[in-house]
Design an enzyme around this catalytic site. Sequence first.
Site, mmCIF file in Angstrom:
data_model
loop_
_atom_site.group_PDB
_atom_site.id
_atom_site.type_symbol
_atom_site.label_atom_id
_atom_site.label_comp_id
_atom_site.label_asym_id
_atom_site.label_seq_id
_atom_site.Cartn_x
_atom_site.Cartn_y
_atom_site.Cartn_z
ATOM 1 N N ASP A 1 41.476 69.871 67.578
ATOM 2 C CA ASP A 1 40.519 70.804 66.959
ATOM 3 C C ASP A 1 41.206 71.913 66.183
ATOM 4 O OD1 ASP A 1 37.987 70.714 69.591
ATOM 5 O OD2 ASP A 1 38.605 69.292 68.059
ATOM 6 N N ARG B 1 27.768 75.343 63.403
ATOM 7 C CA ARG B 1 27.634 74.662 64.699
ATOM 8 C C ARG B 1 28.560 75.275 65.730
ATOM 9 N NH1 ARG B 1 27.876 68.377 64.719
ATOM 10 N NH2 ARG B 1 27.677 68.993 66.888
ATOM 11 N N CYS C 1 30.194 59.198 63.785
ATOM 12 C CA CYS C 1 30.498 60.614 63.562
ATOM 13 C C CYS C 1 31.531 60.654 62.439
ATOM 14 C CB CYS C 1 31.056 61.192 64.863
ATOM 15 S SG CYS C 1 31.847 62.785 64.651
ATOM 16 N N ARG D 1 26.424 65.096 69.265
ATOM 17 C CA ARG D 1 26.805 64.020 70.171
ATOM 18 C C ARG D 1 27.096 64.526 71.573
ATOM 19 N NH1 ARG D 1 29.323 60.797 68.066
ATOM 20 N NH2 ARG D 1 30.307 59.913 69.917
ATOM 21 N N LYS E 1 32.042 77.373 72.696
ATOM 22 C CA LYS E 1 30.969 76.378 72.524
ATOM 23 C C LYS E 1 31.215 75.200 73.470
ATOM 24 C CE LYS E 1 31.448 73.277 69.074
ATOM 25 N NZ LYS E 1 31.452 71.852 69.455
ATOM 26 N N ASN E 2 32.465 74.727 73.537
ATOM 27 C CA ASN E 2 32.752 73.500 74.305
ATOM 28 C C ASN E 2 32.832 73.736 75.802
ATOM 29 O OD1 ASN E 2 32.679 72.188 71.922
ATOM 30 N ND2 ASN E 2 34.897 71.852 71.741
ATOM 31 N N ARG F 1 33.994 57.432 68.108
ATOM 32 C CA ARG F 1 33.635 58.267 69.282
ATOM 33 C C ARG F 1 32.604 57.580 70.178
ATOM 34 N NH1 ARG F 1 32.774 64.361 67.515
ATOM 35 N NH2 ARG F 1 33.288 64.727 69.696
ATOM 36 N N PRO F 2 32.940 56.409 70.711
ATOM 37 C CA PRO F 2 32.024 55.734 71.646
ATOM 38 C C PRO F 2 31.907 56.510 72.962
ATOM 39 C CG PRO F 2 34.158 54.662 71.654
ATOM 40 C CD PRO F 2 34.225 55.718 70.576
ATOM 41 N N ILE F 3 30.969 56.105 73.810
ATOM 42 C CA ILE F 3 30.880 56.739 75.138
ATOM 43 C C ILE F 3 31.022 55.680 76.229
ATOM 44 C CG2 ILE F 3 29.512 58.733 74.394
ATOM 45 C CD1 ILE F 3 27.038 57.277 75.609
ATOM 46 N N ASP F 4 31.769 54.621 75.918
ATOM 47 C CA ASP F 4 31.949 53.523 76.883
ATOM 48 C C ASP F 4 32.581 53.993 78.187
ATOM 49 O OD1 ASP F 4 34.167 53.959 75.061
ATOM 50 O OD2 ASP F 4 35.180 52.340 76.102
ATOM 51 N N LEU F 5 33.453 55.001 78.111
ATOM 52 C CA LEU F 5 34.134 55.452 79.348
ATOM 53 C C LEU F 5 33.177 56.247 80.238
ATOM 54 C CD1 LEU F 5 37.577 56.468 77.785
ATOM 55 C CD2 LEU F 5 36.891 54.271 78.774
HETATM 56 C C1 EPZ Z 1 35.538 66.921 72.979
HETATM 57 O O1 EPZ Z 1 34.883 65.828 72.362
HETATM 58 C C2 EPZ Z 1 35.224 68.130 72.117
HETATM 59 N N1 EPZ Z 1 33.776 68.357 72.106
HETATM 60 C C3 EPZ Z 1 35.735 67.887 70.697
HETATM 61 O O2 EPZ Z 1 35.512 69.087 69.959
HETATM 62 C C4 EPZ Z 1 37.238 67.625 70.760
HETATM 63 O O3 EPZ Z 1 37.704 67.332 69.458
HETATM 64 C C5 EPZ Z 1 37.527 66.449 71.704
HETATM 65 O O4 EPZ Z 1 36.952 66.710 72.996
HETATM 66 C C6 EPZ Z 1 39.011 66.197 71.880
HETATM 67 O O5 EPZ Z 1 39.618 67.342 72.374
HETATM 68 C C7 EPZ Z 1 33.200 68.969 73.167
HETATM 69 O O6 EPZ Z 1 33.848 69.311 74.136
HETATM 70 C C8 EPZ Z 1 31.709 69.188 73.077
HETATM 71 P P1 EPZ Z 1 36.961 62.818 73.825
HETATM 72 P P2 EPZ Z 1 34.771 64.429 73.153
HETATM 73 O O7 EPZ Z 1 35.985 62.048 74.636
HETATM 74 O O8 EPZ Z 1 34.691 64.658 74.600
HETATM 75 C C9 EPZ Z 1 37.800 58.304 72.695
HETATM 76 C C10 EPZ Z 1 34.819 70.362 68.152
HETATM 77 O O9 EPZ Z 1 35.351 70.436 67.043
HETATM 78 N N2 EPZ Z 1 36.729 57.972 73.638
HETATM 79 O O10 EPZ Z 1 37.977 63.637 74.528
HETATM 80 O O11 EPZ Z 1 33.687 63.633 72.509
HETATM 81 C C11 EPZ Z 1 37.296 59.065 71.477
HETATM 82 O O12 EPZ Z 1 36.812 58.171 70.498
HETATM 83 C C12 EPZ Z 1 34.644 69.018 68.812
HETATM 84 O O13 EPZ Z 1 34.444 71.347 68.842
HETATM 85 C C13 EPZ Z 1 36.449 56.637 73.900
HETATM 86 O O14 EPZ Z 1 37.069 55.727 73.345
HETATM 87 O O15 EPZ Z 1 36.161 63.756 72.818
HETATM 88 C C14 EPZ Z 1 38.516 59.822 71.027
HETATM 89 O O16 EPZ Z 1 39.314 58.963 70.236
HETATM 90 C C15 EPZ Z 1 34.977 67.885 67.856
HETATM 91 N N3 EPZ Z 1 35.441 56.324 74.781
HETATM 92 C C16 EPZ Z 1 39.244 60.136 72.328
HETATM 93 O O17 EPZ Z 1 38.705 59.221 73.302
HETATM 94 C C17 EPZ Z 1 34.723 57.306 75.439
HETATM 95 O O18 EPZ Z 1 33.840 56.967 76.252
HETATM 96 C C18 EPZ Z 1 39.037 61.550 72.831
HETATM 97 O O19 EPZ Z 1 37.645 61.806 72.792
HETATM 98 C C19 EPZ Z 1 35.028 58.654 75.164
HETATM 99 C C20 EPZ Z 1 36.045 58.958 74.275
#
Ligand code: EPZ
Length: 432
Positions: A308, A400, A120, A96, A22-23, A125-129
Amino acid sequence: MDKFVIRGGNPLLGTIRISGAKNAALPAMAAALLTDEPVILENIPQVRDIETTRKLLAAMGAEVELGYGRAHHRTTLCCRNLISPEASYELVKTMRASTLVLGPLVSRCGTARVSLPGGCAIGARPIDLHIKGLERLGAKITTEHGYVEASADRLKGTEIVFDKITVTGTEDLLMAATLAEGQTVIQNCAREPEVADLAELLNKMGAKIEGAGTPTIRVKGVDKLHGAKHRIIPDRIEAATFIIAGALTDGDLNVTECNPDHLGALLQKLQEVGIKTRNTKDSVRVEGNGTLKAADVVTEEYPGFPTDMQAQFMALATQAEGTSIVTENIFENRFMHAQEMVRMGANIKIEGSRAVVRGKTQLSGAAVLASDLRASASLVLAALVADGETIIDRVYHIDRGYEHIEEKLRGVGAQIKRIGEIFPKRRGSGAA
Ligand code: EPZ
């Protein structure tokens, strides 16, 4: 809302075939936005998030065929006529990962309007980065009324260093950089296999990407990308879930069409627990041996132990002799499955980002509630070894990300069935 009814006690015996990841499929579908030519993706899993992504792209004007015939799970996407480069709140609030369209839309159309994902269950899980990276590439970004609005005549390659490692942040910016002017170097990238798989697709489409799967990715921008055909990698999290199920139920389970190279951290941890596996290049055979030893787990970015797989490991730890400390470093609220397992008889104490699991405890079947995708999977695992019957409510969470999980488990001897609504919704009653 559908429920699962599971009667525990059966060892899992036989073979389970793993579906596409999926990812990996979600960013790959978003990548189709970068070209006006058809992109064909194979080994697409039949899960709810894929259907949501199909709706998201179709709402923009993309033509998306999605077929799950016996021979193939394939989607053909053609984003020739994008009429509205927008991802609505209605769709983003259900998934998201829709924010993965942000980078491709700005890069391809010069404009994007994407709903902020909101909260969530597992964390803020912000998207600031994602946003900071796109601004570094020259996009003008405003956030108001719950939407991110981004625009750029043409993105310009530059150096980007992520403050934190982010998987979809890496994928978003990687896609945006493919059509930017000049070279982009992105540092502190996520190294997940799904990132490398996306880069492989983008390079087939004519992108010039090096270093995907390592912390530093270099992208030479090109003027145009063309169509391509690509097979999505196997789902390592689904594979891990079933491998743990085989170990937990003291079974003999062959998990096929997976990639053991993506499962290093889990397989090593299972050895610590006392479970040996026999691997080929595309399968893992796990045989229970009656005893499980406690082991500590700390979730880290890939290639560390994946967040995960944390909930699923916790289910295993309840059956291991001794105390296992499970530390969740990635998300701030990813222990919701713990209290549901406690209701089934587990001995788990939460201390901040650590869960202290004391085993072995006999679990007993109970009515439990799924809260998020991987928590639901862990409750299925717990139910498979619980004494008696467990009813898991809100299994739409599990739909999902797991394709036909009840059929796959029944095929190897689990007693699991799905019960739909007692009173099916009247036709035209709105919600799906
Ligand atoms: C991906 O989510 C996966 N989803 C998640 O899988 C997985 O748990 C996660 O990576 C971590 O491995 C998909 O690939 C669709 P991150 P993602 O950005 O990209 C923080 C599942 O079960 N962060 O790597 O959203 C964030 O809050 C799902 O299949 C910021 O602060 O995760 C977290 O603490 C759940 N600002 C950390 O970074 C940002 O702009 C890692 O999040 C982005 C992230």
